[in-house]
Design an enzyme around this catalytic site. Structure first.
Site, PDB file in Angstrom:
ATOM      1  N   ASN A   8       0.868  -1.180   0.000  1.00 25.63           N
ATOM      2  CA  ASN A   8       0.000   0.000   0.000  1.00 25.63           C
ATOM      3  C   ASN A   8       0.904   1.228   0.000  1.00 25.63           C
ATOM      4  O   ASN A   8       1.539   1.532   1.012  1.00 25.63           O
ATOM      5  CB  ASN A   8      -0.882  -0.038   1.254  1.00 25.63           C
ATOM      6  CG  ASN A   8      -1.711   1.214   1.428  1.00 25.63           C
ATOM      7  OD1 ASN A   8      -1.771   2.068   0.541  1.00 25.63           O
ATOM      8  ND2 ASN A   8      -2.352   1.330   2.588  1.00 25.63           N
ATOM      9  N   TRP A   9       0.970   1.896  -1.140  1.00 25.94           N
ATOM     10  CA  TRP A   9       1.868   3.061  -1.239  1.00 25.94           C
ATOM     11  C   TRP A   9       1.285   4.297  -0.544  1.00 25.94           C
ATOM     12  O   TRP A   9       1.964   5.306  -0.417  1.00 25.94           O
ATOM     13  CB  TRP A   9       2.158   3.377  -2.719  1.00 25.94           C
ATOM     14  CG  TRP A   9       3.230   2.503  -3.314  1.00 25.94           C
ATOM     15  CD1 TRP A   9       3.713   1.327  -2.795  1.00 25.94           C
ATOM     16  CD2 TRP A   9       3.972   2.743  -4.516  1.00 25.94           C
ATOM     17  NE1 TRP A   9       4.700   0.823  -3.613  1.00 25.94           N
ATOM     18  CE2 TRP A   9       4.885   1.661  -4.674  1.00 25.94           C
ATOM     19  CE3 TRP A   9       3.942   3.748  -5.474  1.00 25.94           C
ATOM     20  CZ2 TRP A   9       5.764   1.583  -5.756  1.00 25.94           C
ATOM     21  CZ3 TRP A   9       4.825   3.657  -6.559  1.00 25.94           C
ATOM     22  CH2 TRP A   9       5.725   2.581  -6.693  1.00 25.94           C
ATOM     23  N   LYS A  10       0.008   4.236  -0.157  1.00 25.30           N
ATOM     24  CA  LYS A  10      -0.642   5.396   0.481  1.00 25.30           C
ATOM     25  C   LYS A  10      -0.456   6.633  -0.405  1.00 25.30           C
ATOM     26  O   LYS A  10      -0.448   6.500  -1.622  1.00 25.30           O
ATOM     27  CB  LYS A  10      -0.108   5.589   1.911  1.00 25.30           C
ATOM     28  CG  LYS A  10      -0.183   4.273   2.703  1.00 25.30           C
ATOM     29  CD  LYS A  10       0.091   4.416   4.174  1.00 25.30           C
ATOM     30  CE  LYS A  10      -0.023   3.050   4.843  1.00 25.30           C
ATOM     31  NZ  LYS A  10       0.114   3.104   6.301  1.00 25.30           N
ATOM     32  N   HIS A  92      -9.325   1.037   5.117  1.00 20.57           N
ATOM     33  CA  HIS A  92      -8.041   1.203   5.815  1.00 20.57           C
ATOM     34  C   HIS A  92      -8.253   2.125   7.014  1.00 20.57           C
ATOM     35  O   HIS A  92      -9.051   3.069   6.940  1.00 20.57           O
ATOM     36  CB  HIS A  92      -6.988   1.780   4.866  1.00 20.57           C
ATOM     37  CG  HIS A  92      -5.616   1.725   5.439  1.00 20.57           C
ATOM     38  ND1 HIS A  92      -5.174   2.632   6.377  1.00 20.57           N
ATOM     39  CD2 HIS A  92      -4.591   0.860   5.237  1.00 20.57           C
ATOM     40  CE1 HIS A  92      -3.930   2.321   6.719  1.00 20.57           C
ATOM     41  NE2 HIS A  92      -3.552   1.250   6.036  1.00 20.57           N
ATOM     42  N   GLU A  94      -6.618   4.488   8.102  1.00 22.38           N
ATOM     43  CA  GLU A  94      -6.390   5.908   7.806  1.00 22.38           C
ATOM     44  C   GLU A  94      -7.629   6.532   7.161  1.00 22.38           C
ATOM     45  O   GLU A  94      -7.921   7.708   7.389  1.00 22.38           O
ATOM     46  CB  GLU A  94      -5.143   6.053   6.919  1.00 22.38           C
ATOM     47  CG  GLU A  94      -3.883   5.797   7.752  1.00 22.38           C
ATOM     48  CD  GLU A  94      -2.704   5.256   6.971  1.00 22.38           C
ATOM     49  OE1 GLU A  94      -2.698   5.340   5.728  1.00 22.38           O
ATOM     50  OE2 GLU A  94      -1.776   4.728   7.620  1.00 22.38           O
ATOM     51  N   GLU A 162      -4.932  -5.106  10.534  1.00 23.07           N
ATOM     52  CA  GLU A 162      -3.911  -4.076  10.736  1.00 23.07           C
ATOM     53  C   GLU A 162      -4.173  -3.338  12.050  1.00 23.07           C
ATOM     54  O   GLU A 162      -4.976  -2.398  12.090  1.00 23.07           O
ATOM     55  CB  GLU A 162      -3.959  -3.056   9.589  1.00 23.07           C
ATOM     56  CG  GLU A 162      -3.646  -3.647   8.232  1.00 23.07           C
ATOM     57  CD  GLU A 162      -3.086  -2.596   7.284  1.00 23.07           C
ATOM     58  OE1 GLU A 162      -2.038  -2.859   6.688  1.00 23.07           O
ATOM     59  OE2 GLU A 162      -3.673  -1.511   7.165  1.00 23.07           O
ATOM     60  N   GLY A 168       3.096   2.040  10.788  1.00 22.98           N
ATOM     61  CA  GLY A 168       4.089   3.105  10.671  1.00 22.98           C
ATOM     62  C   GLY A 168       4.824   3.419  11.952  1.00 22.98           C
ATOM     63  O   GLY A 168       5.469   4.456  12.064  1.00 22.98           O
ATOM     64  N   SER A 207       3.884  -2.392  10.220  1.00 25.97           N
ATOM     65  CA  SER A 207       5.331  -2.484  10.455  1.00 25.97           C
ATOM     66  C   SER A 207       5.930  -3.821  10.016  1.00 25.97           C
ATOM     67  O   SER A 207       6.865  -4.315  10.651  1.00 25.97           O
ATOM     68  CB  SER A 207       5.652  -2.192  11.928  1.00 25.97           C
ATOM     69  OG  SER A 207       5.289  -0.852  12.243  1.00 25.97           O
ATOM     70  N   GLY A 228       3.043  -1.210   4.177  1.00 28.04           N
ATOM     71  CA  GLY A 228       3.045   0.214   3.847  1.00 28.04           C
ATOM     72  C   GLY A 228       4.441   0.668   3.456  1.00 28.04           C
ATOM     73  O   GLY A 228       4.901   0.448   2.337  1.00 28.04           O
TER      74      GLY A 228
HETATM   75  P1  13P Z   1       3.403   0.220   7.575  1.00 24.94           P
HETATM   76  O1  13P Z   1       3.864  -1.074   6.908  1.00 24.94           O
HETATM   77  O2  13P Z   1       4.108   1.418   7.056  1.00 24.94           O
HETATM   78  O3  13P Z   1       3.371   0.077   9.052  1.00 24.94           O
HETATM   79  O4  13P Z   1       1.870   0.426   7.099  1.00 24.94           O
HETATM   80  C1  13P Z   1       0.980  -0.630   7.185  1.00 24.94           C
HETATM   81  C2  13P Z   1      -0.254  -0.264   6.458  1.00 24.94           C
HETATM   82  O5  13P Z   1      -1.003   0.600   6.862  1.00 24.94           O
HETATM   83  C3  13P Z   1      -0.529  -0.975   5.191  1.00 24.94           C
HETATM   84  O6  13P Z   1      -1.816  -0.728   4.736  1.00 24.94           O
END
Ligand code: 13P
Length: 246
Positions: A8-10, A92, A94, A162, A168, A207, A228
């Site tokens: 997931n590149w966000k 997600h 977020e 998640e 993150g 993570s 992520g």
């Molecule tokens: P990280 O791998 O950066 O912790 O993010 C996880 C995430 O939200 C994937 O959708």
């Protein structure tokens, strides 16, 4: 079942980031697991072109529940499909936090995704306060019940666990905690969609990095990862792909 390495590149990446895709494909032309990258919507078509004929799948990060209409700034599942996507991440944390997405909205989006021929990658996860209060299973069980569309199958649904506090932060649950949640999810899914639940991929996200991927993937009912930060670099994501292919 084939495991799934999903990235997931966000809200990261412009055209220059597509060199990472070329590097990934050069290093992993035929991985034993499925490989999926979900870039920002602006890069889906270009990434799909770059991935054409390879083992790499491309996905969106959100879609609107309607197929078209007066919804400025939104993107429909049909449009993602048209741009070359095969999957879409939904719910997600977020988006749940930044855009107030509810389980009911996530479910409506998943219905739209399935109708457009996309695989819905539905995300659930507890906050740190909820875990500290001993509510983890109640929270994620409720999110699963509320977010899944009727008629979901292993071919149309992926579930990503998640924990919000692990995203993150560099922190992860213990392997026992991940195992507890994933076994619970498999069981709960069976109650919702019957025997089909056995074949639905359950991803862990939060993570995941090259150094912890192998031990997390050895946990029962962990069928892949939603990654992520470490999905932005071909070397890191490739190492996670390799760990899932072992
Ligand atoms: P990280 O791998 O950066 O912790 O993010 C996880 C995430 O939200 C994937 O959708």
């Amino acid at each position: 079942m084939k495991k799934l390495a999903a990235g997931n590149w966000k809200m990261n990446g412009t055209t220059s980031a597509l060199t990472e895709v070329q590097a990934l494909l050069a290093a992993h032309p035929a991985p034993a697991c499925e490989m999926l990258l979900c870039p920002p919507a602006t890069l889906i078509a270009q990434m799909a072109t770059a991935a054409s004929g390879s083992g790499l799948l491309v996905g969106g990060q959100d879609c609107h529940p309607k197929a078209s209409g007066a919804h400025t700034g939104d993107i429909s599942a049909t449009m993602l499909k048209d741009a070359g996507a095969s999957h879409v991440i939904l719910g997600h944390s977020e988006r749940r936090a930044d855009h107030g997405e509810t389980d009911a909205l996530v479910r409506a989006k998943a219905v739209a995704a399935m109708a457009a021929g996309l695989v819905a990658v539905v995300c659930i996860g507890e906050t740190e306060a909820e875990r500290d209060a001993g509510k983890t299973l109640a929270v994620i069980g409720g999110q699963l019940d509320g977010s899944l569309p009727a008629g979901a199958t292993a071919a149309t649904l992926v579930v990503a666990y998640e924990p919000v506090w692990a995203i993150g932060t560099g922190r992860t649950p213990t392997l026992a905690e991940i195992g507890e949640v994933h076994a619970f999810l498999r069981d709960r899914l069976r109650g919702l969609i019957g025997d089909e639940a056995a074949a639905v991929r359950l991803l862990y996200g939060g993570s995941v990095k090259p150094s912890n991927a192998a031990e997390i993937f050895a946990v029962p009912h962990v069928d892949g990862a939603l990654v992520g930060g470490a999905s932005l670099k071909a070397a890191d994501f490739g190492a996670i792909v390799a760990a899932l292919s072992a």
